[in-house]
Design a protein around this motif. Sequence first.
Motif: not given
Lengths: 67, 532
Positions: B325-352
């Motif tokens: 696991l690298s910092a870059d991969t983590l940042r990418d995954a966290m950024a995608i989750e954030e976009q999904l939260v903002q698009a309403g696809t998932i809620t903030a509580a569903q971030k993993q």
Amino acid sequence: MLRTLLQLLSWLALLATILPPLLFLTGGIELVQCHVSMLTATFLWFVVTPCWMERQSAQSAQTAEAP
Amino acid sequence: MVEEQATASEEFERQPVPARSLLGFKSFVGMYAGEHCAGTELMIGPLFVASGVSAVNLIVGLLLGNLLAVLSWMLLTAPIATRARLTLYFQLEQICGRRLVTLYNLANGVMFCFLAGAMVTVSATALGPIFRLQMPQLTDLYPNSLGWVVAASVVGVAISVVAAFGYQSVARFANIASPWMVLVFLAFGIVAAKQFVDASGAQIDSWDSAWNLATTAIWKGGEPLPGQIKFTFWHVTFFAWFCNMAMHIGMSDLTVFRFARKSHYAVATGAGMYVGHFMAWIAASMLFAYQLYETRPSEYMIQLLRDHSSKYADVDLGVLHNMPLSADTLRDAMAIEEQLVQAGTITAAQKQISVPTPLPGELAYNACGIAGLLCVIIAGWTTANPTIYRAGLAFQAIVPRTSRFAVTLFTGLLATVAGIFPAIAMKLLDFVAIYGMILMPMGAVIFVDFWLLRRLGLQSSYAAYSRTTFNWAAGLTWLLTLAMCVLMNKVVGIEIFFVSLPGWFIAAVLYIVLSKMYQKKVHAEAAVTAAS
């Protein structure tokens, strides 16, 4: 005489604390054996050392001072 | 030696230490080597790795930073300590007056409380592997589970009660534990090195191959983990130099070195720096680096990256599964989750996605088993004990009628509350820098007062001379310097790790200028009073 013996045991405990990791590094023992040896050495150190180690140091001079 | 021990217990709080009570060089070596191999080292080393430090920056930065720290003790603190032979507090009282010293004590006490809180946090992480508790994450500011609150409370209350009842016993226990603790810290590094060799399949048969492993697997550099700032060579150097700033440049250790026969005994601080702040930090950092190296992206993360990022869509699944696991991969995954939260696809509580967290208890247990866990508990406990006690003394100076037992217990409970919040431990690098910065200006005041004021035709120890209880020149120097440091940090953008260097010079100049104005004003007022 007793004090010398206790000091010798303490030195052995310190040796037994650092030797297992070195043996693990060289592939001489497994990690589990290393853990058991270190725990045994820890037990020996804390049982034997308080019997002889002098009980005051400069640290008390620092920490006991009032502002 | 026996005579030394007898005299060391005398406190000489309001008088110079007499010649008969001076201590030899060995006393200081032992004290510093033990004191700087503390529970917090197990947090600082891993945080370097989380900050994306590279091997050469870490090693050379620590060598240089620790050298600068030793020189600060030798050239700033010890020369004054061995000439005046007074405690920091008494010397400050002579310069600043009783009321200003009370304010200083309050700041000092609060900082000590937070520091002890970080030690409580470190010790409490040792309960995680035993009771399978949910531990705080690297990005957590607040406690994240009831189990953690209970663990930190139990550890904190136990430490507080013992500090209130039997401070001296724990101090003796700390002396006994110290040589063993140093070796266990060394063992952490040795075991982690072997684990890296096995996991990477590297053949270590020369210095070059070892260095290659260090630079490509252990301290790879690159981006920091999300939520951390990038540490360069200068960050490491300044952190190592300033992490004990309160003690050397801030002059807290005047109290220690007033017992030294010679000023050059301050070289003994090198034992603490190169054992605790070099070997122990490097060993602890290797434990977390190995945890990161062995952490693989979860199925959820791989799916997330492949579904939402073209960068990962074509990467072979097997490669993704086996990629550390690298910092870059983590940042990418966290950024995608954030976009999904903002698009309403998932809620903030569903971030993993969460950032790997350096938990000293788990790290130590994985490397050295129960002996490692005991080391975490003892290192945190034996260093929290004097810290709580010192904070208690600082507070007791403000309310002298309170019993030492009550004030130590109260201080310990404050530290316990601080320890429940993981923010201090997880942001320990920043906290330590702020701690040094807050107390640094008073060190500059003492330095200028001792060496320069009389040469400039001004009165040193002005509070004692004028019988004032609040030397405004010193008080304003403190406040204005801190204000300037905050401005340099917030407006100019100088990071908190660096502001204390220009801050010291600002404090020194301010104290000279303000003393010139203040002493003139007070003399003029005194002359008017006398004439009338």
